[in-house]
Design a protein around this motif. Sequence first.
Motif, PDB file in Angstrom:
ATOM      1  N   LEU A   1      14.712  10.703 -43.820  1.00 35.17           N
ATOM      2  CA  LEU A   1      16.094  10.968 -43.427  1.00 35.17           C
ATOM      3  C   LEU A   1      16.924  11.485 -44.602  1.00 35.17           C
ATOM      4  O   LEU A   1      17.737  12.396 -44.449  1.00 35.17           O
ATOM      5  CB  LEU A   1      16.730   9.709 -42.846  1.00 35.17           C
ATOM      6  CG  LEU A   1      16.178   9.235 -41.504  1.00 35.17           C
ATOM      7  CD1 LEU A   1      16.803   7.899 -41.123  1.00 35.17           C
ATOM      8  CD2 LEU A   1      16.431  10.275 -40.429  1.00 35.17           C
TER       9      LEU A   1
ATOM     10  N   ALA B   1      15.923  15.102 -45.475  1.00 33.59           N
ATOM     11  CA  ALA B   1      16.425  16.078 -44.500  1.00 33.59           C
ATOM     12  C   ALA B   1      17.938  16.193 -44.543  1.00 33.59           C
ATOM     13  O   ALA B   1      18.509  17.046 -43.880  1.00 33.59           O
ATOM     14  CB  ALA B   1      15.971  15.687 -43.101  1.00 33.59           C
ATOM     15  N   GLY B   2      18.594  15.352 -45.329  1.00 32.70           N
ATOM     16  CA  GLY B   2      20.049  15.397 -45.421  1.00 32.70           C
ATOM     17  C   GLY B   2      20.737  14.733 -44.249  1.00 32.70           C
ATOM     18  O   GLY B   2      21.916  14.953 -44.013  1.00 32.70           O
ATOM     19  N   LEU B   3      20.019  13.915 -43.501  1.00 30.92           N
ATOM     20  CA  LEU B   3      20.581  13.267 -42.319  1.00 30.92           C
ATOM     21  C   LEU B   3      21.124  11.870 -42.593  1.00 30.92           C
ATOM     22  O   LEU B   3      21.707  11.253 -41.708  1.00 30.92           O
ATOM     23  CB  LEU B   3      19.514  13.182 -41.219  1.00 30.92           C
ATOM     24  CG  LEU B   3      18.921  14.512 -40.768  1.00 30.92           C
ATOM     25  CD1 LEU B   3      17.768  14.268 -39.807  1.00 30.92           C
ATOM     26  CD2 LEU B   3      19.989  15.373 -40.132  1.00 30.92           C
ATOM     27  N   LEU B   4      20.933  11.381 -43.789  1.00 31.96           N
ATOM     28  CA  LEU B   4      21.332  10.015 -44.104  1.00 31.96           C
ATOM     29  C   LEU B   4      22.630  10.030 -44.906  1.00 31.96           C
ATOM     30  O   LEU B   4      22.700  10.617 -45.987  1.00 31.96           O
ATOM     31  CB  LEU B   4      20.224   9.318 -44.897  1.00 31.96           C
ATOM     32  CG  LEU B   4      20.375   7.830 -45.125  1.00 31.96           C
ATOM     33  CD1 LEU B   4      20.431   7.081 -43.787  1.00 31.96           C
ATOM     34  CD2 LEU B   4      19.211   7.304 -45.931  1.00 31.96           C
ATOM     35  N   ASN B   5      23.631   9.408 -44.360  1.00 29.52           N
ATOM     36  CA  ASN B   5      24.919   9.286 -45.038  1.00 29.52           C
ATOM     37  C   ASN B   5      24.724   8.430 -46.296  1.00 29.52           C
ATOM     38  O   ASN B   5      24.093   7.372 -46.235  1.00 29.52           O
ATOM     39  CB  ASN B   5      25.912   8.626 -44.083  1.00 29.52           C
ATOM     40  CG  ASN B   5      27.311   8.545 -44.641  1.00 29.52           C
ATOM     41  OD1 ASN B   5      27.537   8.760 -45.825  1.00 29.52           O
ATOM     42  ND2 ASN B   5      28.249   8.240 -43.759  1.00 29.52           N
TER      43      ASN B   5
END
Length: 80
Positions: free
Chosen positions: A42, A45-49
């Motif tokens: 995550l 992929a740059g999807l994790l805050n």
Amino acid sequence: MSTPSALTTVAADPLDTSRIELVIGGMTLFWAFAYNIAALPLAAAGLLNPLIAGAAMALSSVFVVSNSLRLRRFQTGLTD
């Protein structure tokens, strides 16, 4: 019926302690693997805050420390 000798009683306690340490260490290792397997893809992929990632890392640390403190509750069967 024979009673166990003092040597047998003393030798059993380290075995019990090592078994408990193995179980608790396995739980800690499982949590670390699960966290890394879920969070690394995550994050890559740059999807994790970053705020959520930081909270998950803090929760992971609290879990590891609390698991380690569980070893203090283990009481040996020996009395002085």
